[in-house]
Design a protein around this motif. Structure first.
Motif, PDB file in Angstrom:
ATOM      1  N   SER A   1      -2.706  -1.113   7.513  1.00 30.04           N
ATOM      2  CA  SER A   1      -1.775  -0.019   7.192  1.00 30.04           C
ATOM      3  C   SER A   1      -1.663   0.144   5.669  1.00 30.04           C
ATOM      4  O   SER A   1      -1.530   1.264   5.165  1.00 30.04           O
ATOM      5  CB  SER A   1      -0.396  -0.274   7.815  1.00 30.04           C
ATOM      6  OG  SER A   1       0.313  -1.263   7.092  1.00 30.04           O
ATOM      7  N   ASP A   2      -1.729  -0.969   4.938  1.00 33.65           N
ATOM      8  CA  ASP A   2      -1.735  -0.868   3.465  1.00 33.65           C
ATOM      9  C   ASP A   2      -2.991  -0.156   2.976  1.00 33.65           C
ATOM     10  O   ASP A   2      -2.941   0.658   2.061  1.00 33.65           O
ATOM     11  CB  ASP A   2      -1.710  -2.274   2.832  1.00 33.65           C
ATOM     12  CG  ASP A   2      -0.393  -2.979   3.043  1.00 33.65           C
ATOM     13  OD1 ASP A   2       0.596  -2.557   2.432  1.00 33.65           O
ATOM     14  OD2 ASP A   2      -0.362  -3.963   3.817  1.00 33.65           O
ATOM     15  N   ALA A   3      -4.118  -0.516   3.600  1.00 32.96           N
ATOM     16  CA  ALA A   3      -5.389   0.086   3.181  1.00 32.96           C
ATOM     17  C   ALA A   3      -5.348   1.595   3.400  1.00 32.96           C
ATOM     18  O   ALA A   3      -5.777   2.377   2.545  1.00 32.96           O
ATOM     19  CB  ALA A   3      -6.547  -0.536   3.957  1.00 32.96           C
ATOM     20  N   ILE A   4      -4.781   1.998   4.509  1.00 35.19           N
ATOM     21  CA  ILE A   4      -4.746   3.428   4.823  1.00 35.19           C
ATOM     22  C   ILE A   4      -3.773   4.165   3.905  1.00 35.19           C
ATOM     23  O   ILE A   4      -4.088   5.225   3.363  1.00 35.19           O
ATOM     24  CB  ILE A   4      -4.415   3.617   6.315  1.00 35.19           C
ATOM     25  CG1 ILE A   4      -5.657   3.176   7.112  1.00 35.19           C
ATOM     26  CG2 ILE A   4      -4.029   5.066   6.624  1.00 35.19           C
ATOM     27  CD1 ILE A   4      -5.560   3.270   8.591  1.00 35.19           C
ATOM     28  N   ALA A   5      -2.610   3.579   3.673  1.00 37.11           N
ATOM     29  CA  ALA A   5      -1.639   4.195   2.758  1.00 37.11           C
ATOM     30  C   ALA A   5      -2.245   4.320   1.360  1.00 37.11           C
ATOM     31  O   ALA A   5      -2.078   5.335   0.674  1.00 37.11           O
ATOM     32  CB  ALA A   5      -0.359   3.356   2.711  1.00 37.11           C
ATOM     33  N   PHE A   6      -2.970   3.285   0.958  1.00 39.89           N
ATOM     34  CA  PHE A   6      -3.614   3.289  -0.353  1.00 39.89           C
ATOM     35  C   PHE A   6      -4.641   4.416  -0.453  1.00 39.89           C
ATOM     36  O   PHE A   6      -4.684   5.152  -1.444  1.00 39.89           O
ATOM     37  CB  PHE A   6      -4.287   1.940  -0.582  1.00 39.89           C
ATOM     38  CG  PHE A   6      -5.044   1.858  -1.867  1.00 39.89           C
ATOM     39  CD1 PHE A   6      -4.384   1.546  -3.047  1.00 39.89           C
ATOM     40  CD2 PHE A   6      -6.408   2.099  -1.912  1.00 39.89           C
ATOM     41  CE1 PHE A   6      -5.088   1.473  -4.249  1.00 39.89           C
ATOM     42  CE2 PHE A   6      -7.114   2.036  -3.109  1.00 39.89           C
ATOM     43  CZ  PHE A   6      -6.440   1.719  -4.271  1.00 39.89           C
ATOM     44  N   TYR A   7      -5.468   4.572   0.577  1.00 44.60           N
ATOM     45  CA  TYR A   7      -6.479   5.628   0.542  1.00 44.60           C
ATOM     46  C   TYR A   7      -5.849   7.006   0.517  1.00 44.60           C
ATOM     47  O   TYR A   7      -6.340   7.919  -0.144  1.00 44.60           O
ATOM     48  CB  TYR A   7      -7.471   5.491   1.707  1.00 44.60           C
ATOM     49  CG  TYR A   7      -8.698   4.779   1.209  1.00 44.60           C
ATOM     50  CD1 TYR A   7      -9.814   5.498   0.796  1.00 44.60           C
ATOM     51  CD2 TYR A   7      -8.708   3.402   1.071  1.00 44.60           C
ATOM     52  CE1 TYR A   7     -10.929   4.855   0.284  1.00 44.60           C
ATOM     53  CE2 TYR A   7      -9.804   2.753   0.565  1.00 44.60           C
ATOM     54  CZ  TYR A   7     -10.914   3.472   0.171  1.00 44.60           C
ATOM     55  OH  TYR A   7     -11.992   2.845  -0.348  1.00 44.60           O
ATOM     56  N   LYS A   8      -4.752   7.137   1.227  1.00 43.84           N
ATOM     57  CA  LYS A   8      -4.059   8.431   1.194  1.00 43.84           C
ATOM     58  C   LYS A   8      -3.509   8.709  -0.206  1.00 43.84           C
ATOM     59  O   LYS A   8      -3.520   9.841  -0.681  1.00 43.84           O
ATOM     60  CB  LYS A   8      -2.955   8.467   2.251  1.00 43.84           C
ATOM     61  CG  LYS A   8      -3.538   8.580   3.674  1.00 43.84           C
ATOM     62  CD  LYS A   8      -2.440   8.695   4.726  1.00 43.84           C
ATOM     63  CE  LYS A   8      -3.072   8.914   6.111  1.00 43.84           C
ATOM     64  NZ  LYS A   8      -2.089   8.683   7.190  1.00 43.84           N
ATOM     65  N   ALA A   9      -3.014   7.659  -0.874  1.00 40.82           N
ATOM     66  CA  ALA A   9      -2.528   7.814  -2.249  1.00 40.82           C
ATOM     67  C   ALA A   9      -3.689   8.171  -3.172  1.00 40.82           C
ATOM     68  O   ALA A   9      -3.593   9.073  -4.015  1.00 40.82           O
ATOM     69  CB  ALA A   9      -1.864   6.519  -2.718  1.00 40.82           C
TER      70      ALA A   9
ATOM     71  N   GLY B   1       0.831  -1.217   0.000  1.00 43.07           N
ATOM     72  CA  GLY B   1       0.000   0.000   0.000  1.00 43.07           C
ATOM     73  C   GLY B   1       0.855   1.252   0.000  1.00 43.07           C
ATOM     74  O   GLY B   1       0.583   2.221  -0.723  1.00 43.07           O
ATOM     75  N   GLU B   2       1.910   1.198   0.776  1.00 40.21           N
ATOM     76  CA  GLU B   2       2.810   2.339   0.860  1.00 40.21           C
ATOM     77  C   GLU B   2       3.578   2.537  -0.460  1.00 40.21           C
ATOM     78  O   GLU B   2       3.777   3.670  -0.906  1.00 40.21           O
ATOM     79  CB  GLU B   2       3.799   2.069   2.002  1.00 40.21           C
ATOM     80  CG  GLU B   2       4.469   3.292   2.550  1.00 40.21           C
ATOM     81  CD  GLU B   2       5.262   2.932   3.808  1.00 40.21           C
ATOM     82  OE1 GLU B   2       6.478   2.687   3.676  1.00 40.21           O
ATOM     83  OE2 GLU B   2       4.662   2.877   4.906  1.00 40.21           O
ATOM     84  N   ILE B   3       3.977   1.437  -1.068  1.00 40.89           N
ATOM     85  CA  ILE B   3       4.736   1.555  -2.330  1.00 40.89           C
ATOM     86  C   ILE B   3       3.836   2.128  -3.432  1.00 40.89           C
ATOM     87  O   ILE B   3       4.267   2.978  -4.214  1.00 40.89           O
ATOM     88  CB  ILE B   3       5.340   0.189  -2.749  1.00 40.89           C
ATOM     89  CG1 ILE B   3       6.263  -0.348  -1.648  1.00 40.89           C
ATOM     90  CG2 ILE B   3       6.119   0.336  -4.049  1.00 40.89           C
ATOM     91  CD1 ILE B   3       6.775  -1.775  -1.884  1.00 40.89           C
ATOM     92  N   ILE B   4       2.577   1.697  -3.456  1.00 39.82           N
ATOM     93  CA  ILE B   4       1.638   2.307  -4.421  1.00 39.82           C
ATOM     94  C   ILE B   4       1.549   3.816  -4.138  1.00 39.82           C
ATOM     95  O   ILE B   4       1.569   4.633  -5.061  1.00 39.82           O
ATOM     96  CB  ILE B   4       0.243   1.639  -4.345  1.00 39.82           C
ATOM     97  CG1 ILE B   4       0.332   0.182  -4.820  1.00 39.82           C
ATOM     98  CG2 ILE B   4      -0.776   2.420  -5.184  1.00 39.82           C
ATOM     99  CD1 ILE B   4      -0.958  -0.627  -4.621  1.00 39.82           C
ATOM    100  N   GLY B   5       1.509   4.160  -2.866  1.00 41.82           N
ATOM    101  CA  GLY B   5       1.482   5.580  -2.490  1.00 41.82           C
ATOM    102  C   GLY B   5       2.710   6.329  -2.995  1.00 41.82           C
ATOM    103  O   GLY B   5       2.604   7.447  -3.510  1.00 41.82           O
TER     104      GLY B   5
END
Lengths: 273, 273
Positions: A113-121, A65-69
């Motif tokens: 944490s991936d879901a949240i990073a993804f939504y922020k992206a 999720g963070e890497i997509i961000g």
């Protein structure tokens, strides 16, 4: 000519470059067509700027999720708006896991944490969600909901799969990506196979990016007309001109085409002949 | 949108991408024209594959001749032949030294090992030298000559400067590159300034790549017709069509244009408006 083996990162970048150059690719930015706000150079700049995130993915560690961000953040450095959000959702796990099996393993391990990073992206892009969606990206309450329900990024994709063909790839094991890669190999070496692969995928199911922008009827009509082109009853260039004039761009099928090229490049297919 | 500062490597890659996409760029591969054996995608693939050598240069250590060799080796991994040899000769020192002053310092420090690495890189390309040249790249005796005379890479460029405008940039302090960057900034933001910069450089002196392929008279005629386009007496598209049909491609001016874009991107000019 002796050559080094292409890295996963180079394959991903080549896939992004080859997809946007392929012509005619009805309705989308291609070698010969820009949209007023998003032009060929924006897609190619993103291809260059995505490298650090793709490198991060290729190390096969860290959070998807963070890497997509990171990919979204680093490719937002131009005025062309979102170019590759859907492509990153597919490419990052495919690069991370070095293929579909590894991607599915990585996807199964995503957490909140991936879901949240993804939504922020997601909030950094102008991509629209289903308007009635309770997990609306523009609603600050969404992050609270994700935390309360302890949703993983795979849960989010499950939630979106009915109305988003990119999310559906995550949930169903990348079937259209696989099919696209097989089509490229069947159609043969060379860049011309890319446009036929794109058209074949477009004729198979309605593009969910078109549905979100223009509704179901237009997405179905576009699908049927792609079939007409493949059957030789409509020219690709008039189909292209008509879609562009009406602002109908099959963005999700383009994203799947990128992922398909990425896979095919790792399986012996070459654009260069 | 908050963005990271572009790295030198990203600027160099963007410069290569923007130059090849710029249209119409009379006589050369551009967004709308391929040559039969060298196509848009070959140039863009080289832009991607050049990254490790550009990274090496941006560390500002190591040998310039060897780094140019690495760039040539890594971008030879496609069937499109030489795409950016001249561009690398300019970009590698500019990236290495972070601008013209630093490039000239680095160039002054080249030695015989650089000259030899450069000749080995040259032999990997299909670029032709002056036919009567005693330092012929296809003559195995050349490397012996370089060693016997203890020639540096700057000596080689000095030797070639009379008939090669890329070598001349090394020897004379990158005046055309500087001029191109200034032109971009004068002409204003946006990708359209690239084609006018290219035409203005083409109208200034005969392209030595054309001289090597077609002789002096045709290079001079091309230069004069570029002036006609700038004066509004000839359309860029008919000039383009005529050059392409005759196989006259101003490759050295294109290389200088890439180096000029690289500089301008570091001096506040933007393609993206």
């Amino acid at each position: 000519m002796t050559c080094h083996q292409m890295t996963r990162v180079e394959r991903a970048q080549l896939a992004m470059m080859l997809e946007v150059c392929a012509y005619p690719k009805p309705g989308n930015v291609d070698r010969c067509h820009d949209y007023p706000d998003t032009r060929l150079e924006h897609f190619l700049a993103s291809t260059i700027m995505a490298r650090p995130a793709l490198e991060e993915a290729s190390r096969g560690s860290g959070r998807i999720g963070e890497i997509i961000g990171h990919a979204v953040r680093d490719t937002n450095c131009h005025e062309g708006g979102n170019t590759h959000f859907g492509a990153f959702i597919l490419l990052i796990p495919l690069v991370y896991g070095d293929g579909i099996d590894g991607a599915l393993e990585a996807i199964a391990k995503t957490d909140t944490s991936d879901a949240i990073a993804f939504y922020k992206a997601f909030a950094m892009t102008a991509v629209r969600m289903n308007e009635t969606d309770e997990l609306d990206v523009n609603d600050p309450h969404t992050l609270t909901l994700i935390r309360e329900r302890d949703m993983t990024l795979l849960d989010i994709m499950q939630h979106s799969a009915a109305h988003d063909m990119i999310a559906r790839e995550w949930v169903t094991g990348f079937p259209q990506t696989r099919r696209g890669a097989d089509l490229l190999k069947e159609l043969g070496l060379g860049r011309n196979s890319i446009t036929d692969t794109f058209l074949t995928l477009l004729a198979a199911e309605p593009d969910t990016f078109i549905i979100k922008k223009h509704g179901n009827a237009i997405a179905r009509e576009t699908m049927e007309r792609a079939r007409d082109v493949l059957d030789g009853n409509l020219s690709a260039t008039s189909f292209d001109a008509d879609l562009i004039q009406r602002g109908i761009n099959p963005g999700s099928v383009a994203d799947i085409t990128i992922a398909a090229i990425y896979l095919a490049l790792g399986e012996g297919w070459s654009w260069d002949s």
